[in-house]
Design a protein around this motif. Structure first.
Motif, PDB file in Angstrom:
ATOM      1  N   GLY A  81       0.797  -1.261  -0.065  1.00 38.82           N
ATOM      2  CA  GLY A  81       0.156   0.070   0.021  1.00 38.82           C
ATOM      3  C   GLY A  81       1.071   1.207   0.059  1.00 38.82           C
ATOM      4  N   MET A  82       2.069   1.277   0.712  1.00 37.87           N
ATOM      5  CA  MET A  82       2.804   2.369   0.912  1.00 37.87           C
ATOM      6  C   MET A  82       3.508   2.850  -0.483  1.00 37.87           C
ATOM      7  SD  MET A  82       1.947   3.740   3.673  1.00 37.87           S
ATOM      8  CE  MET A  82       3.001   5.245   3.073  1.00 37.87           C
ATOM      9  N   ASP A 178      -7.531   7.295  -0.199  1.00 40.24           N
ATOM     10  CA  ASP A 178      -7.144   6.081   0.351  1.00 40.24           C
ATOM     11  C   ASP A 178      -8.409   5.335   0.668  1.00 40.24           C
ATOM     12  OD1 ASP A 178      -6.301   3.806   1.864  1.00 40.24           O
ATOM     13  OD2 ASP A 178      -4.480   4.825   2.459  1.00 40.24           O
ATOM     14  N   SER A 200      -4.108  -0.131   0.336  1.00 39.04           N
ATOM     15  CA  SER A 200      -3.321  -1.139   0.808  1.00 39.04           C
ATOM     16  C   SER A 200      -4.104  -2.470   0.443  1.00 39.04           C
ATOM     17  CB  SER A 200      -3.020  -1.140   2.290  1.00 39.04           C
ATOM     18  OG  SER A 200      -2.506  -2.207   2.851  1.00 39.04           O
ATOM     19  N   THR A 202      -3.108  -5.562   1.243  1.00 42.05           N
ATOM     20  CA  THR A 202      -2.559  -6.230   2.507  1.00 42.05           C
ATOM     21  C   THR A 202      -3.971  -6.351   3.380  1.00 42.05           C
ATOM     22  OG1 THR A 202      -0.621  -4.874   2.042  1.00 42.05           O
ATOM     23  CG2 THR A 202      -0.997  -6.245   3.902  1.00 42.05           C
ATOM     24  N   LYS A 203      -4.794  -5.542   3.558  1.00 37.86           N
ATOM     25  CA  LYS A 203      -5.858  -5.506   4.487  1.00 37.86           C
ATOM     26  C   LYS A 203      -7.030  -6.263   4.059  1.00 37.86           C
ATOM     27  CE  LYS A 203      -2.864  -2.847   6.510  1.00 37.86           C
ATOM     28  NZ  LYS A 203      -2.762  -1.491   6.479  1.00 37.86           N
TER      29      LYS A 203
HETATM   30  C1  LIG Z   1      -2.064  -0.606   6.211  1.00 40.58           C
HETATM   31  C2  LIG Z   1      -2.461   0.736   5.312  1.00 40.58           C
HETATM   32  C3  LIG Z   1      -1.577   1.139   4.531  1.00 40.58           C
HETATM   33  C4  LIG Z   1      -0.273   0.881   4.249  1.00 40.58           C
HETATM   34  O1  LIG Z   1      -0.319  -0.580   3.437  1.00 40.58           O
HETATM   35  P1  LIG Z   1       0.908  -1.563   3.391  1.00 40.58           P
HETATM   36  O2  LIG Z   1       0.231  -2.466   2.434  1.00 40.58           O
HETATM   37  O3  LIG Z   1       1.127  -1.855   4.773  1.00 40.58           O
HETATM   38  O4  LIG Z   1       1.937  -0.780   3.020  1.00 40.58           O
HETATM   39  C5  LIG Z   1      -2.030   2.367   3.835  1.00 40.58           C
HETATM   40  N1  LIG Z   1      -3.163   3.101   4.166  1.00 40.58           N
HETATM   41  C6  LIG Z   1      -3.990   2.477   5.375  1.00 40.58           C
HETATM   42  C7  LIG Z   1      -5.388   3.016   5.529  1.00 40.58           C
HETATM   43  C8  LIG Z   1      -3.591   1.368   5.838  1.00 40.58           C
HETATM   44  O5  LIG Z   1      -4.467   0.880   6.761  1.00 40.58           O
END
Ligand SMILES: *Cc1c(COP(=O)(O)O)cnc(C)c1O
Length: 387
Positions: A81-82, A178, A200, A202-203
């Motif tokens: 996400g970053m 975001d 992201s 990842t979430k």
């Molecule tokens: C976790 C998160 C990110 C960053 O994502 P990564 O995949 O960890 O780099 C950015 N924005 C929000 C709102 C997040 O919860």
């Protein structure tokens, strides 16, 4: 076609074996039949894959699904996400530009804005998530972009996308959102006029705590700039992670429905608990921006947060009292997760900064999982007895 159907049915690549589930294309580069075919690919005259830093079939399928879900024109997927957020800044902001940013944002995004953007001569101003009516006064002649998260992390403030988009269009600014907390099955910022949406993956998009990933979607000409930046600087998503994420998107809508119904039940049942000072969930009528949540979100998502009357010490005792919920830094998993920002992720902030970002000493954030809601409730209730 319904965007969720479109995402589920998207299959961009299969081999001659005619797999029903897309195979993995774990290759760094792709072959050409002859010099002419190779020349055409390098001249951007064909859509042929060249090298997996530029494009890969698994990555393309994940992106195509996200484009369908968000109602976008195009997209590019990144390793985290970053890296998606960083690419969305660096592709459009240059020396002398100004970024207007909501102050309630993810911690690492704060670091990028405060610590690194100034190295490139990019200015920024923070504005409050609770007071979008004050944002216009912070716009400067050199402002280029508005960046925000809604709902915010971890305070769950809701920002009116339609209102902010009107502001962005009036001043010819890019609106960059975001959308990690809501996910595209609950909220589509592009429907309200956003130019870029970052995630992201990842979430909730993975939703099973397995891989890191990120994605940017938006207007075609903007994504072309992002593509050129990423192709050269190299934050590409791995084909394996893209394969995992692509499969995850097929269940995103049903997962989010259950996360949200569990979360709503937990928020409703615990709102009046004697140890809890206040409870926040977008779809609770008591939420300060409830009307905006009703307007722009299908359901309230999977995050619930509340403030313990007993403050910092109660927060620690609550965390220690949990038996089932995981104590981990992630969110958006099948398994419920608890976090206490004041003693962990936000412990380094000063008291003033914590007040500014609404991190109260007794704040607890729950990422509500897919377990039976009664089991999650029971664990939270017995941990509340402990504090
Ligand atoms: C976790 C998160 C990110 C960053 O994502 P990564 O995949 O960890 O780099 C950015 N924005 C929000 C709102 C997040 O919860």
């Amino acid at each position: 076609m319904d965007p969720i159907t479109a995402a589920i049915r998207t299959q961009t690549s299969r081999t001659n074996e005619m797999e029903h589930s897309t195979p993995m294309f774990l290759t760094s580069s792709f072959c050409f039949e002859d010099a002419e075919e190779m020349r055409a690919a390098f001249a951007d005259e064909s859509e042929d894959n060249i090298y997996s830093r530029f494009s890969n079939p698994n990555v393309k399928e994940f992106v195509d699904k996200m484009v369908a879900l968000e109602g976008a024109e195009a997209g590019y997927a990144t390793a985290t996400g970053m890296s998606a957020i960083f690419a969305s800044f660096m592709s459009f902001l240059k020396q002398g530009d100004h970024l207007l940013c909501c102050s309630s944002i993810f911690g690492s995004t704060h670091t990028v804005i405060k610590k690194y953007l100034p190295n490139f001569g990019i200015e920024y101003s923070y504005v409050s998530a609770e007071k979008p009516e004050e944002w216009e006064a912070a716009i400067k002649p050199n402002t280029k972009m508005i960046y925000l998260e809604t709902p915010t992390n971890p305070g769950l403030a809701i920002i009116d996308l339609e209102f902010v988009n009107t502001l962005a269009k009036k001043h010819k600014l890019l609106l960059n959102v975001d959308n990690c907390f809501a996910t595209p099955v609950n909220q589509r910022p592009i429907d309200f006029g956003a130019d870029l949406v970052v995630h992201s993956a990842t979430k909730w998009l993975d939703g099973q705590g397995r891989v890191l990933g990120g994605v940017i979607v938006g207007k075609k000409e903007l994504i072309q700039d992002i593509y050129l930046f990423c192709r050269s600087t190299g934050p590409a998503l791995s084909p394996f992670n893209a394969w995992v994420l692509s499969k995850s998107l097929e269940t995103l809508d049903v997962r989010m429905e259950r996360h949200a119904s569990n979360a709503l039940k937990i928020a409703t049942q615990l709102e009046t608990h004697e140890k809890i000072e206040w409870m926040k969930y977008p779809k609770l009528p008591s939420h300060p921006q409830h009307a905006i949540a009703v307007k722009q979100m299908k359901n309230g998502g999977g995050i619930v947060c509340f403030n313990l009357k007993g403050g910092l010490e109660s927060g620690r005792r609550f965390m220690n009292g949990l038996k089932m919920l995981s104590l981990t830094a992630n969110l958006g998993d099948t398994r419920s997760i608890a976090s206490h920002p004041a003693s962990t992720t936000h412990a380094k902030l000063s008291e003033a900064e914590r007040i500014d970002t609404n991190i109260t000493p007794g704040l607890i954030r729950i990422s509500v999982g897919l377990e039976h809601v009664d089991d999650i409730l029971q664990d939270i209730l017995q941990a509340l007895d402990n504090c």
